[in-house]
Design a protein around this motif. Structure first.
Motif, mmCIF file in Angstrom:
data_model
loop_
_atom_site.group_PDB
_atom_site.id
_atom_site.type_symbol
_atom_site.label_atom_id
_atom_site.label_comp_id
_atom_site.label_asym_id
_atom_site.label_seq_id
_atom_site.Cartn_x
_atom_site.Cartn_y
_atom_site.Cartn_z
ATOM 1 N N LEU A 34 5.835 2.815 -1.453
ATOM 2 C CA LEU A 34 5.482 1.519 -0.849
ATOM 3 C C LEU A 34 3.973 1.326 -0.853
ATOM 4 N N PHE A 35 3.252 2.389 -0.553
ATOM 5 C CA PHE A 35 1.793 2.309 -0.488
ATOM 6 C C PHE A 35 1.176 2.300 -1.888
ATOM 7 N N LEU A 36 1.669 3.216 -2.728
ATOM 8 C CA LEU A 36 0.984 3.426 -4.005
ATOM 9 C C LEU A 36 1.470 2.472 -5.088
ATOM 10 N N ASP A 37 2.779 2.193 -5.133
ATOM 11 C CA ASP A 37 3.310 1.362 -6.214
ATOM 12 C C ASP A 37 3.448 -0.102 -5.789
ATOM 13 N N VAL A 38 4.108 -0.339 -4.647
ATOM 14 C CA VAL A 38 4.375 -1.731 -4.247
ATOM 15 C C VAL A 38 3.071 -2.409 -3.796
ATOM 16 N N ALA A 39 2.361 -1.791 -2.844
ATOM 17 C CA ALA A 39 1.113 -2.405 -2.358
ATOM 18 C C ALA A 39 -0.073 -2.049 -3.254
ATOM 19 N N GLY A 40 0.001 -0.915 -3.939
ATOM 20 C CA GLY A 40 -1.098 -0.486 -4.807
ATOM 21 C C GLY A 40 -2.409 -0.348 -4.046
ATOM 22 N N ILE A 41 -2.356 0.351 -2.891
ATOM 23 C CA ILE A 41 -3.563 0.447 -2.061
ATOM 24 C C ILE A 41 -4.679 1.203 -2.780
ATOM 25 N N GLU A 42 -5.894 0.815 -2.444
ATOM 26 C CA GLU A 42 -7.096 1.530 -2.873
ATOM 27 C C GLU A 42 -7.501 2.345 -1.650
ATOM 28 N N LEU A 43 -7.317 3.666 -1.746
ATOM 29 C CA LEU A 43 -7.512 4.512 -0.551
ATOM 30 C C LEU A 43 -8.895 4.335 0.078
ATOM 31 N N SER A 44 -9.920 4.190 -0.773
ATOM 32 C CA SER A 44 -11.284 4.120 -0.243
ATOM 33 C C SER A 44 -11.487 2.848 0.594
ATOM 34 N N GLU A 45 -10.629 1.839 0.379
ATOM 35 C CA GLU A 45 -10.719 0.631 1.214
ATOM 36 C C GLU A 45 -9.696 0.677 2.347
ATOM 37 N N HIS A 46 -8.527 1.241 2.025
ATOM 38 C CA HIS A 46 -7.426 1.231 2.987
ATOM 39 C C HIS A 46 -7.727 2.122 4.201
ATOM 40 N N LEU A 47 -8.172 3.346 3.954
ATOM 41 C CA LEU A 47 -8.365 4.277 5.077
ATOM 42 C C LEU A 47 -9.383 3.773 6.102
ATOM 43 N N PRO A 48 -10.536 3.247 5.673
ATOM 44 C CA PRO A 48 -11.461 2.711 6.682
ATOM 45 C C PRO A 48 -10.844 1.576 7.496
ATOM 46 N N ARG A 49 -9.955 0.787 6.865
ATOM 47 C CA ARG A 49 -9.301 -0.299 7.616
ATOM 48 C C ARG A 49 -8.354 0.263 8.663
ATOM 49 N N ILE A 50 -7.618 1.297 8.295
ATOM 50 C CA ILE A 50 -6.668 1.886 9.252
ATOM 51 C C ILE A 50 -7.443 2.527 10.412
#
Ligand code: HEM
Length: 129
Positions: A34-50
Motif C-alpha cells: 500500500l505504501f510502496l506500490d499503491v501510494a508510491g511514497i518517497e520515504l525522505s518526504e513521508h517520514l518527516p510528515r509522519i
C-alpha cells in the motif's frame, strides 16, 4: 525527584518511534505494498510528515497542516483498506510503542492511534458508498 521529560526529549523519541514503526510497516507483506506500490511514497518526504503529525498530536506543534484523511481516501480508492489492514497497522504501532515508548505520552499515542484508525475506517466506508 524523578527527572521530568522535556518536550524536546519526547520529540526525539517520536523520531525514533516513527523510524522503528516504518521499519516494521515496510517489512510487512500486507501493508508495504500500500505504501510502496499503491501510494508510491518517497520515504525522505513521508517520514518527516509522519513525525510532524505525531508532534502535532502529542505536543501541539503546528508544523503538520495537511489533510491526512484525504490522503488515505485517495489510497483507499485505488486499493480498499480492509479490516486486516487496520488490525495489522495497529498491532505494529503498539508493538513498536512497547520497544520505543514515548514517556508520559505513550498511553495517549496508543489511544489516539486506535481512535484515528476507527474514524478512518468509518470515513472510508462513507466515502466509498
Ligand atoms: C489501515 C491503516 C493504515 C494504512 C494502510 C495507512 C497507509 C498510509 C499510506 C499508504 C500513506 C501514504 C499516502 C500518500 O502519501 O499518498 C499514509 C499516510 C499517512 N498516514 Fe496512514 N495508514 C493507516 C492508518 C493511519 C492512522 C491510523 C494514522 C494516524 C493515527 C495515519 C497517519 C498517516 C499520516 C499522518 C500520513 C501522511 C499523510 C500526508 O501525506 O500528509 N495512518 N498512510
Amino acid at each position: 525527584m524523578a527527572p521530568t521529560l522535556k518536550p524536546d526529549d519526547t520529540s526525539r523519541q517520536i523520531d525514533q518511534f516513527v523510524d522503528a514503526f516504518y521499519e516494521r510497516v515496510l517489512a510487512d507483506p500486507l501493508l508495504s505494498p500500500l505504501f510502496l506500490d499503491v501510494a508510491g511514497i518517497e520515504l525522505s518526504e513521508h517520514l518527516p510528515r509522519i513525525k510532524a503529525y505525531w508532534r502535532k498530536m502529542l505536543l501541539g506543534h503546528r508544523d503538520y497542516q495537511r489533510h491526512m484523511m484525504r490522503k488515505h481516501r485517495d489510497v483507499d480508492a485505488r486499493q480498499p483498506f480492509a479490516d486486516e489492514h487496520y488490525e495489522r497497522w495497529l498491532a505494529l504501532f503498539e508493538e513498536t510503542l512497547k520497544k520505543h515508548p514515548l514517556g508520559s505520552s505513550t498511553e495517549r499515542a496508543a489511544a489516539l492511534a486506535r481512535r484515528v484508525a476507527g474514524n478512518m475506517r468509518q470515513n472510508m466506508q462513507r466515502f466509498r458508498a
